[in-house]
Design an enzyme around this catalytic site. Structure first.
Site, PDB file in Angstrom:
ATOM      1  N   ASP A 192       1.125  -8.665  19.056  1.00 24.28           N
ATOM      2  CA  ASP A 192       0.841  -8.567  20.407  1.00 24.28           C
ATOM      3  C   ASP A 192      -0.062  -7.622  20.686  1.00 24.28           C
ATOM      4  OD1 ASP A 192       3.105 -10.257  20.755  1.00 24.28           O
ATOM      5  OD2 ASP A 192       4.482  -8.859  21.722  1.00 24.28           O
TER       6      ASP A 192
ATOM      7  N   ARG B 259      -0.332 -31.507  30.958  1.00 24.75           N
ATOM      8  CA  ARG B 259       0.346 -31.528  29.734  1.00 24.75           C
ATOM      9  C   ARG B 259       0.753 -29.996  29.387  1.00 24.75           C
ATOM     10  NH1 ARG B 259       0.733 -36.146  30.443  1.00 24.75           N
ATOM     11  NH2 ARG B 259       0.567 -37.666  28.821  1.00 24.75           N
TER      12      ARG B 259
ATOM     13  N   ALA C 173       0.628  -1.224   0.130  1.00 20.86           N
ATOM     14  CA  ALA C 173       0.075  -0.208  -0.144  1.00 20.86           C
ATOM     15  C   ALA C 173       0.802   1.265  -0.121  1.00 20.86           C
ATOM     16  CB  ALA C 173      -1.004   0.003   1.130  1.00 20.86           C
TER      17      ALA C 173
ATOM     18  N   ASP D 118       6.158  -1.310  19.328  1.00 25.68           N
ATOM     19  CA  ASP D 118       6.801  -0.133  20.228  1.00 25.68           C
ATOM     20  C   ASP D 118       8.253   0.036  20.072  1.00 25.68           C
ATOM     21  OD1 ASP D 118       5.124   0.654  22.151  1.00 25.68           O
ATOM     22  OD2 ASP D 118       5.318  -0.770  23.663  1.00 25.68           O
TER      23      ASP D 118
ATOM     24  N   GLY E  83       3.149 -12.816  23.932  1.00 21.25           N
ATOM     25  CA  GLY E  83       2.917 -11.440  24.556  1.00 21.25           C
ATOM     26  C   GLY E  83       3.848 -11.593  25.547  1.00 21.25           C
ATOM     27  N   ARG E  84       4.754 -10.969  25.388  1.00 26.47           N
ATOM     28  CA  ARG E  84       5.783 -10.656  26.536  1.00 26.47           C
ATOM     29  C   ARG E  84       5.367  -9.733  27.518  1.00 26.47           C
ATOM     30  NH1 ARG E  84      10.865  -8.822  22.609  1.00 26.47           N
ATOM     31  NH2 ARG E  84       9.012  -7.885  21.729  1.00 26.47           N
TER      32      ARG E  84
HETATM   33  O1  F6P Z   1       6.637  -8.703  19.872  1.00 24.15           O
HETATM   34  C1  F6P Z   1       6.253 -10.001  19.147  1.00 24.15           C
HETATM   35  C2  F6P Z   1       6.774 -11.250  19.685  1.00 24.15           C
HETATM   36  O2  F6P Z   1       6.096 -12.149  18.842  1.00 24.15           O
HETATM   37  C3  F6P Z   1       6.505 -11.275  21.102  1.00 24.15           C
HETATM   38  O3  F6P Z   1       5.198 -11.870  21.478  1.00 24.15           O
HETATM   39  C4  F6P Z   1       7.520 -12.334  21.504  1.00 24.15           C
HETATM   40  O4  F6P Z   1       7.813 -12.419  22.858  1.00 24.15           O
HETATM   41  C5  F6P Z   1       8.696 -11.954  20.551  1.00 24.15           C
HETATM   42  O5  F6P Z   1       8.106 -11.258  19.636  1.00 24.15           O
HETATM   43  C6  F6P Z   1       9.451 -12.971  20.190  1.00 24.15           C
HETATM   44  O6  F6P Z   1      10.644 -12.459  19.437  1.00 24.15           O
HETATM   45  P1  F6P Z   1      11.493 -13.453  18.692  1.00 24.15           P
HETATM   46  O7  F6P Z   1      11.144 -14.123  17.513  1.00 24.15           O
HETATM   47  O8  F6P Z   1      12.735 -12.414  18.463  1.00 24.15           O
HETATM   48  O9  F6P Z   1      12.000 -14.612  19.567  1.00 24.15           O
END
Ligand code: F6P
Length: 327
Positions: free
Chosen positions: A132, A251, A25, A106, A175-176
């Site tokens: 995320d 598990r 785009a 971010d 989701g860090r």
């Molecule tokens: O920010 C996106 C994300 O997928 C997070 O959810 C995850 O913690 C991180 O990136 C993983 O990053 P990488 O691919 O560098 O391991």
């Protein structure tokens, strides 16, 4: 600000399905307006190392449905430094790039903000891209919808085994720092509990909950755990509770990077196309240091300064609702 003639576009941070739709785009809107477009490869590292590629209409043919990013991506440590940004600026000048569109999360938008604070004559506009969905100022970031659907498909499959074997599954999702994927996929899959970074100390409550469920003869239990939960990932949490629940066969399943890949959903394709289109329009409108986003379905321009200062957290009413529905 002089008239913009040539823009650069890059993807930065974790890849997300729909990034290609946004690149397409940006390229096509810019060309429509008579601008030249340069693809900057490997995120900010490409700016620092001069990895530029001219983009034509055909350069973005047949990419709309593809996951990942044709421009490649990276988390650039060097761009965090003053020296790195100085090199990047020099290369943009050398390449005669007048403006930049950054597609990323971010960290990537923080980098854009730092650059714009130091160098005023090359405007940046951001596009939110992160599975995320944790970027402040926008209800939506590219890739989130596809990731959510990937998680739902996987959890539904795991539920079959959980029910057939009367098992207790801890499923870890990405989701860090935020629990959007966990909360929304948990609701969509009817998870028995959802562990997110925004809610602390959930393990003790889980014990009570599982006891009640056991008495009600629940045939399966799915606990969704956001990887950034304060009490650890799925593996650690399972370890903490497994001795209290000998009646369940426990598990753990970590979904990992399958959540980042795959062909973007219709929603991601359309949203990414809108973001790309409006990012170029914003630059032509003399806007700078803003991210294009959605608020209540409308396109908004959010200053980088706001995005960086504020934290976006999971909708509080959903936390209660998920609890009520999971009984
Ligand atoms: O920010 C996106 C994300 O997928 C997070 O959810 C995850 O913690 C991180 O990136 C993983 O990053 P990488 O691919 O560098 O391991």
């Amino acid at each position: 600000m002089g008239k913009i003639k040539k823009i650069g576009v890059l993807t930065s941070g974790g890849d997300a399905p729909g990034m290609n739709a946004a690149i397409r785009a940006v390229v096509r809107t810019a060309i429509f307006h008579g601008l030249e477009v340069v693809g900057i490869r490997h995120g900010y590292n490409g700016m620092i190392n001069g990895h530029f590629k001219d983009m034509k209409t055909y350069s973005v043919s047949d990419i709309l449905a593809k996951g990942g990013t044709i421009l490649k991506t990276a988390r650039s440590e060097e761009f965090r430094t003053v020296a790195g940004r100085k090199l990047a600026y020099a290369n943009l000048k050398k390449e005669k790039i007048d403006a930049v569109v950054v597609i990323g999360g971010d960290g990537s938008l923080t980098g854009a903000r730092m650059f714009c604070d130091e160098y005023y004559d090359i405007p940046f506009v951001g596009i939110p891209g992160s599975i995320d969905n944790d970027i402040f100022g926008t209800d939506y970031a590219i890739g989130y919808d596809t990731a959510l659907n990937t998680v739902i498909e996987a959890v539904d499959k795991i539920r079959d085994t959980a029910s057939s074997h009367n098992r207790l599954f801890f499923i870890e999702v990405m989701g860090r720092d935020a629990g959007f994927i966990a909360m929304h996929s948990g609701i969509a899959c009817g998870a028995e509990a959802i562990f997110i970074p925004e809610v602390k100390n959930q393990v003790s409550g889980l014990k009570d909950y599982l006891e009640k469920g056991f008495k009600r003869r629940k045939s399966s239990n799915i606990i969704i755990v956001a990887e950034g939960d304060d009490e650890g990932g799925a593996m650690e949490i399972a370890e903490k509770v497994k001795d209290d629940f000998k009646e369940y066969d426990v598990r753990v399943s970590i979904l990992g990077h399958i959540q980042r890949g795959g062909s973007p959903s219709a929603y991601d394709r359309v949203s990414a196309s809108k973001f790309g289109y409006y990012a170029v329009e914003a630059l032509l409108d003399d806007q700078k240091s803003v991210m294009i986003g959605f608020k209540n379905g409308e396109i908004v321009h959010v200053p980088f300064s706001k995005i960086i200062k504020m934290h976006k957290a999971v909708e509080a009413p959903l936390i209660k609702m998920a609890e009520i529905l999971s009984v």
